[in-house]
Write a protein that holds these residues in place. Sequence first.
Motif: not given
Lengths: 445, 230
Positions: A97, A126, A143, A234, A258, A263, A306, A327-328
């Motif tokens: 997300g 968000d 989310q 989450k 997470d 990130g 990561g 994500g990253t």
Amino acid sequence: MSEQQPKIPQTKPRFSATFDESTMSEIRRAAATGIYDIRGAGAKRKVPHFDDLLFLGASVSRYPLEGYREKCATDVVLGARFAKKPIHLKTPVTIAGMSFGSLSANAKEALGRGASAAGTSTTTGDGGMTQEERGHSSILVYQYLPSRYGMNPDDLRKADAIEVVIGQGAKPGGGGMLLGQKITKRVAKMRCLPEGIDQRSSCRHPDWTGPDDLEIKIAEIREITDWEKPIYVKIGATRPYFDVALAVKAGADVVVLDGMQGGTAATQEVFIEHVGIPILAAIRPAVQALQDLGMHRKVQLIVSGGIRNGADVAKALALGADAVAIGTAALIALGDNDPHWEEEYQKLGTTAGAYDDWHEGRDPAGITTQDPELMKRLDPVKAGHRLANYLAVMTMEAQVIARACGKSHLHNLEPEDLVALTLEASAMAKVPLAGTSWIPGVTGF
Amino acid sequence: METLTFDLDAKPLREVNQFLHGDASSLNGKEIVIENPNGAHSIAVGLKSDIHVTIKGHAGYYAAGMNQIAKVTIEGSAGSGVAENMMSGMVHVKGFASNAAGATANGGLLVIDGDAGLRTAIALKGADVVVGGSVGSFSAFMAQAGNFVILGDAGEGLGDSIYEAKIFVRGKVKSLGADCEEKTMSPEDRQILADLLAKSGYADVSPDSFKQYGSARTLYHFHVDNAGAY
Ligand SMILES: Cc1cc2nc3c(=O)[nH]c(=O)nc-3n(C[C@H](O)[C@H](O)[C@H](O)COP(=O)(O)O)c2cc1C
């Protein structure tokens, strides 16, 4: 006075390991401004990670599968515990997300395109759901965050799954913030806020507090969506054993865990680097909680923080996760921090690879920005294609490893396939130190 | 109007909610009565058609949550989060409401005849909330938009970190939260208040007996000199 003095050897200037260059520059910055440092991305310091684990391939005592010939399946079903319409993914690598607001609409579209081509899901964030994202994501997770920015029941019903966000690895216990530069007209409207203000996202949900309330909240969302959609919970990795157990008790179909490397769009540097635990340390206690409740593989576990390649995916799955989220890495695949923009990174006082002022909205790559001109630099079709390629590579890499371990499905990987390179990793992942049968805290040397 | 009655002692809530989520064309205009709610959670959540649901008794958490278009009347008290994230329509609680009533509601009107608990209208996003009695502490925390009318008193920290929502209080305010201040009521705001009072059954109450509160807007941009307020 010209007499020769005996030469005294000089000690070379020595920099402190404690007060290194980055630490000293941060002290100067703090002293000059009086404000803590805010940045995007995850923890940058080195923490025990998947690199500290190795697979034991097959040999005399184990039988491998033939690469490219013998099947090694990668599919995963999420949410069959209670949902009438569970989610079927072709690869266990999902897109995490990330909020519209922190990311441009083009970036969101590209994530949707890439994920859909790879047969996996993407996730809102968000600030709510955008058309670009819903339209281009064949499987979209919605989310449900503390801020409830942009939250509405129509979008809830349009989603394929709902993720109740309690925390994030980068900032467990923290809310969010989006600085004024990124609160454009569209973002402000979606969040019911004035344009251009610094927006805070609360750290707690407004209408429930403890785990008993969470159970009632999840039941409400199920009622509203007629028990069709999987409900994820989450959490940021801190006390994974208890948090996972409570999420399962509250009725989650899927738990998303997470780690601290995960990130973020914008958080205090001190928070990113010092709160939460690495994902490597969190998976085993989470899996233990699921096993103790008889729920492992019934409630799925998605882990993130990561994850970069197929080896990380295979290791996460071998430790007991059902899927991972990125994500990253997904942003990098789209074009984030690409050396192509080096000249502009230099102008921003940074360099490609280190750019993390995502909250300022000046991303040369057009990803973490709301600036219409910068945004145009990201072609959502091409970027989506890059992401799809990258997801395919990760999946194939995980298969290569699984076949070498003799597994016909990625989910057949197990802790017994792994050893650790360091004592820390061995203790955290509960796999033996390479070449020994020693797991600190579990077995003797 | 056609009236349909469901008895929660006899029919599972799941079936009742499923019915209420049915096709709007067949539901519109219906009067629905829910008997024996006995404090069940999530009664009449996620409604989206033009119906009137009357709950004959007390409701648990999240009654009429995320309501759209429908009118829901609770002839008793409501648990936490009544009408949370309502988008439109109307929810009327004839008794008391627990914590977080009208949380994050975007539109529509929530009327509570009695008192309401802590964090009423928290993070309000555009709806109107009218409370006949008093409200607990931390009400209208981070309220972004909408109007919040309190005929009784307000607890501590009213309107903490408020954005553009408007608060009208007739009674005493124990304390205001950070960045919330008293405002002079403009003729437009007086009209908003008068209309809301009329819509909520308080036409006889004068808007002039209220004080108005809103954001001082000093926390809109993070500034180190405000650090003490955060
Ligand atoms: C730009 C950006 C925005 C994010 N926004 C959100 C968000 O809105 N909600 C959320 O739960 N997590 C958010 N995250 C965290 C991700 O969902 C995910 O947990 C994390 O990126 C995983 O770690 P990785 O980046 O190392 O892959 C965001 C991350 C990034 C990089």
